[in-house]
Design a protein around this motif. Structure first.
Motif, PDB file in Angstrom:
ATOM      1  N   LEU A   1      37.736  45.202  51.447  1.00  0.00           N
ATOM      2  CA  LEU A   1      37.877  45.827  50.137  1.00  0.00           C
ATOM      3  C   LEU A   1      37.767  47.346  50.261  1.00  0.00           C
ATOM      4  N   ARG A   2      36.793  47.822  51.021  1.00  0.00           N
ATOM      5  CA  ARG A   2      36.624  49.268  51.214  1.00  0.00           C
ATOM      6  C   ARG A   2      37.855  49.882  51.877  1.00  0.00           C
ATOM      7  N   LEU A   3      38.377  49.210  52.908  1.00  0.00           N
ATOM      8  CA  LEU A   3      39.553  49.735  53.609  1.00  0.00           C
ATOM      9  C   LEU A   3      40.780  49.712  52.693  1.00  0.00           C
ATOM     10  N   SER A   4      40.930  48.656  51.918  1.00  0.00           N
ATOM     11  CA  SER A   4      42.049  48.587  50.964  1.00  0.00           C
ATOM     12  C   SER A   4      41.966  49.736  49.971  1.00  0.00           C
ATOM     13  N   THR A   5      40.768  50.029  49.504  1.00  0.00           N
ATOM     14  CA  THR A   5      40.564  51.140  48.571  1.00  0.00           C
ATOM     15  C   THR A   5      40.954  52.455  49.238  1.00  0.00           C
ATOM     16  N   GLU A   6      40.479  52.638  50.455  1.00  0.00           N
ATOM     17  CA  GLU A   6      40.769  53.863  51.210  1.00  0.00           C
ATOM     18  C   GLU A   6      42.278  54.055  51.417  1.00  0.00           C
ATOM     19  N   LEU A   7      42.977  52.956  51.702  1.00  0.00           N
ATOM     20  CA  LEU A   7      44.411  53.025  51.980  1.00  0.00           C
ATOM     21  C   LEU A   7      45.281  52.926  50.725  1.00  0.00           C
ATOM     22  N   GLY A   8      44.654  52.664  49.579  1.00  0.00           N
ATOM     23  CA  GLY A   8      45.415  52.527  48.343  1.00  0.00           C
ATOM     24  C   GLY A   8      46.195  51.233  48.249  1.00  0.00           C
ATOM     25  N   LEU A   9      45.687  50.185  48.898  1.00  0.00           N
ATOM     26  CA  LEU A   9      46.325  48.867  48.853  1.00  0.00           C
ATOM     27  C   LEU A   9      45.696  48.029  47.757  1.00  0.00           C
ATOM     28  N   ALA A  10      46.490  47.315  47.005  1.00  0.00           N
ATOM     29  CA  ALA A  10      45.938  46.394  46.007  1.00  0.00           C
ATOM     30  C   ALA A  10      45.090  45.357  46.740  1.00  0.00           C
ATOM     31  N   PHE A  11      43.921  45.070  46.206  1.00  0.00           N
ATOM     32  CA  PHE A  11      43.055  44.035  46.769  1.00  0.00           C
ATOM     33  C   PHE A  11      43.019  42.896  45.769  1.00  0.00           C
ATOM     34  N   LEU A  12      43.544  41.735  46.171  1.00  0.00           N
ATOM     35  CA  LEU A  12      43.697  40.571  45.299  1.00  0.00           C
ATOM     36  C   LEU A  12      42.680  39.508  45.695  1.00  0.00           C
ATOM     37  N   PRO A  13      41.501  39.507  45.072  1.00  0.00           N
ATOM     38  CA  PRO A  13      40.513  38.490  45.456  1.00  0.00           C
ATOM     39  C   PRO A  13      40.948  37.103  44.982  1.00  0.00           C
ATOM     40  N   TRP A  14      40.996  36.160  45.931  1.00  0.00           N
ATOM     41  CA  TRP A  14      41.292  34.789  45.518  1.00  0.00           C
ATOM     42  C   TRP A  14      39.984  34.046  45.360  1.00  0.00           C
ATOM     43  N   SER A  15      40.011  33.036  44.503  1.00  0.00           N
ATOM     44  CA  SER A  15      38.814  32.291  44.103  1.00  0.00           C
ATOM     45  C   SER A  15      37.753  33.243  43.554  1.00  0.00           C
ATOM     46  N   PRO A  16      38.156  34.124  42.625  1.00  0.00           N
ATOM     47  CA  PRO A  16      37.253  35.176  42.166  1.00  0.00           C
ATOM     48  C   PRO A  16      36.064  34.704  41.342  1.00  0.00           C
ATOM     49  N   LEU A  17      36.105  33.481  40.845  1.00  0.00           N
ATOM     50  CA  LEU A  17      35.019  33.005  39.989  1.00  0.00           C
ATOM     51  C   LEU A  17      33.966  32.218  40.754  1.00  0.00           C
ATOM     52  N   GLY A  18      34.066  32.192  42.067  1.00  0.00           N
ATOM     53  CA  GLY A  18      33.077  31.485  42.876  1.00  0.00           C
ATOM     54  C   GLY A  18      31.683  32.055  42.668  1.00  0.00           C
ATOM     55  N   GLY A  19      30.727  31.181  42.470  1.00  0.00           N
ATOM     56  CA  GLY A  19      29.355  31.627  42.306  1.00  0.00           C
ATOM     57  C   GLY A  19      28.836  31.527  40.893  1.00  0.00           C
ATOM     58  N   ILE A  20      29.704  31.107  39.961  1.00  0.00           N
ATOM     59  CA  ILE A  20      29.207  30.847  38.615  1.00  0.00           C
ATOM     60  C   ILE A  20      29.487  29.389  38.296  1.00  0.00           C
ATOM     61  N   SER A  21      28.677  28.833  37.473  1.00  0.00           N
ATOM     62  CA  SER A  21      28.770  27.408  37.140  1.00  0.00           C
ATOM     63  C   SER A  21      30.088  27.102  36.448  1.00  0.00           C
ATOM     64  N   ARG A  22      30.854  26.182  36.996  1.00  0.00           N
ATOM     65  CA  ARG A  22      32.141  25.800  36.394  1.00  0.00           C
ATOM     66  C   ARG A  22      31.934  25.206  34.998  1.00  0.00           C
ATOM     67  N   SER A  23      30.826  24.544  34.777  1.00  0.00           N
ATOM     68  CA  SER A  23      30.607  23.887  33.491  1.00  0.00           C
ATOM     69  C   SER A  23      30.337  24.865  32.361  1.00  0.00           C
ATOM     70  N   SER A  24      30.028  26.097  32.693  1.00  0.00           N
ATOM     71  CA  SER A  24      29.704  27.037  31.620  1.00  0.00           C
ATOM     72  C   SER A  24      30.629  28.250  31.612  1.00  0.00           C
ATOM     73  N   LEU A  25      31.832  28.104  32.127  1.00  0.00           N
ATOM     74  CA  LEU A  25      32.771  29.217  32.123  1.00  0.00           C
ATOM     75  C   LEU A  25      33.255  29.567  30.722  1.00  0.00           C
ATOM     76  N   ASP A  26      33.269  28.598  29.831  1.00  0.00           N
ATOM     77  CA  ASP A  26      33.913  28.805  28.542  1.00  0.00           C
ATOM     78  C   ASP A  26      33.075  29.548  27.515  1.00  0.00           C
ATOM     79  N   GLY A  27      31.793  29.582  27.680  1.00  0.00           N
ATOM     80  CA  GLY A  27      30.991  30.201  26.629  1.00  0.00           C
ATOM     81  C   GLY A  27      29.885  31.060  27.168  1.00  0.00           C
ATOM     82  N   PRO A  28      29.244  31.824  26.306  1.00  0.00           N
ATOM     83  CA  PRO A  28      28.176  32.722  26.721  1.00  0.00           C
ATOM     84  C   PRO A  28      26.837  32.007  26.891  1.00  0.00           C
ATOM     85  N   SER A  29      26.846  30.926  27.624  1.00  0.00           N
ATOM     86  CA  SER A  29      25.633  30.143  27.859  1.00  0.00           C
ATOM     87  C   SER A  29      24.786  30.779  28.956  1.00  0.00           C
TER      88      SER A  29
END
Length: 171
Positions: free
Chosen positions: A73-101
Motif C-alpha cells: 500500500l505504501r509503495l502504491s501510494t508512493e508510485l501513484g498506483l491505485a490500490f484495490l483492496p480485495w476482501s476489504p470487509l474482513g475482520g468485522i462480523s458478517r451478521s452485523s454488517l447491515d446496521g449500527p449494532s
C-alpha cells in the motif's frame, strides 16, 4: 479493453515473462492499462520497470483483519498506483454488517453506532482514509448494500476515530 488486471500468474512462468505479456498487450493497443494482483513490493517494482506508466493498479488482500500488504500500500501510494483492496470487509462480523449494532464489540461497530451508519461503511471509510490511492472493492448482492458502500466516500472519519480504530486493530 480498459484495465486488464493480472490476478493469478502461473507460478511456473517467471514473473517478468508474465508481466512482459502485459507489455505486449499494451504495445498492441489491446489494453489501455494494466494492473497486478497478490504481489510483493519487489514484484510491483519489477512490473513498474517493465510496464512504466502502463501499470496503474495493485490489487492485494487488505482489511481490518488482514493488513500484511501495508508495504505494498505504501509503495502504491508512493508510485501513484491505485490500490484495490480485495476482501476489504474482513475482520468485522458478517451478521452485523447491515446496521449500527455494537453486538460484535469492535471499534468499527462502536463508531458505526455513534454515527448511525453500518460497520461496513465505517470499514470502507477507514480504508479510504489509509491513502488517496485506495479504491475498495466490496462485494454486494443487494442494492441497499451497494448504496451503503457508496456512502463511505462521503464519510470522513475524525482523527480521534481513526486513532481508536488503529488502536483496536490486530498487530
Amino acid at each position: 479493453m480498459g484495465l486488464y488486471q493480472l490476478h493469478k500468474p502461473d507460478p511456473a512462468v517467471p514473473w517478468a515473462e508474465s508481466v512482459g505479456a502485459l507489455r505486449e498487450l499494451l504495445d498492441a493497443g489491446t489494453i489501455r492499462a494494466s494492473g497486478i494482483s497478490n504481489v510483493t513490493t519487489d514484484q510491483i517494482r519489477e512490473a513498474r520497470q517493465i510496464l512504466g506508466d502502463g501499470l496503474v493498479s495493485v490489487q492485494n488482500r487488505y482489511s481490518p483483519a488482514v493488513r500484511d500488504s501495508e508495504s505494498e500500500l505504501r509503495l502504491s501510494t508512493e508510485l501513484g498506483l491505485a490500490f484495490l483492496p480485495w476482501s476489504p470487509l474482513g475482520g468485522i462480523s458478517r451478521s452485523s454488517l447491515d446496521g449500527p449494532s455494537t453486538s460484535a464489540g469492535t471499534a468499527f461497530h462502536h463508531i458505526a453506532a455513534e454515527r448511525g451508519v453500518s460497520p461496513q461503511r465505517i470499514v470502507l471509510a477507514w480504508l479510504l482514509a489509509r491513502s488517496p490511492v485506495v479504491i475498495p472493492v466490496p462485494g454486494a448482492s443487494r442494492p441497499a448494500s451497494i448504496a451503503d458502500s457508496a456512502g463511505a466516500a462521503e464519510l470522513v472519519l475524525s482523527t480521534e476515530e481513526l486513532a481508536r480504530l488503529e488502536h483496536a486493530l490486530p498487530g
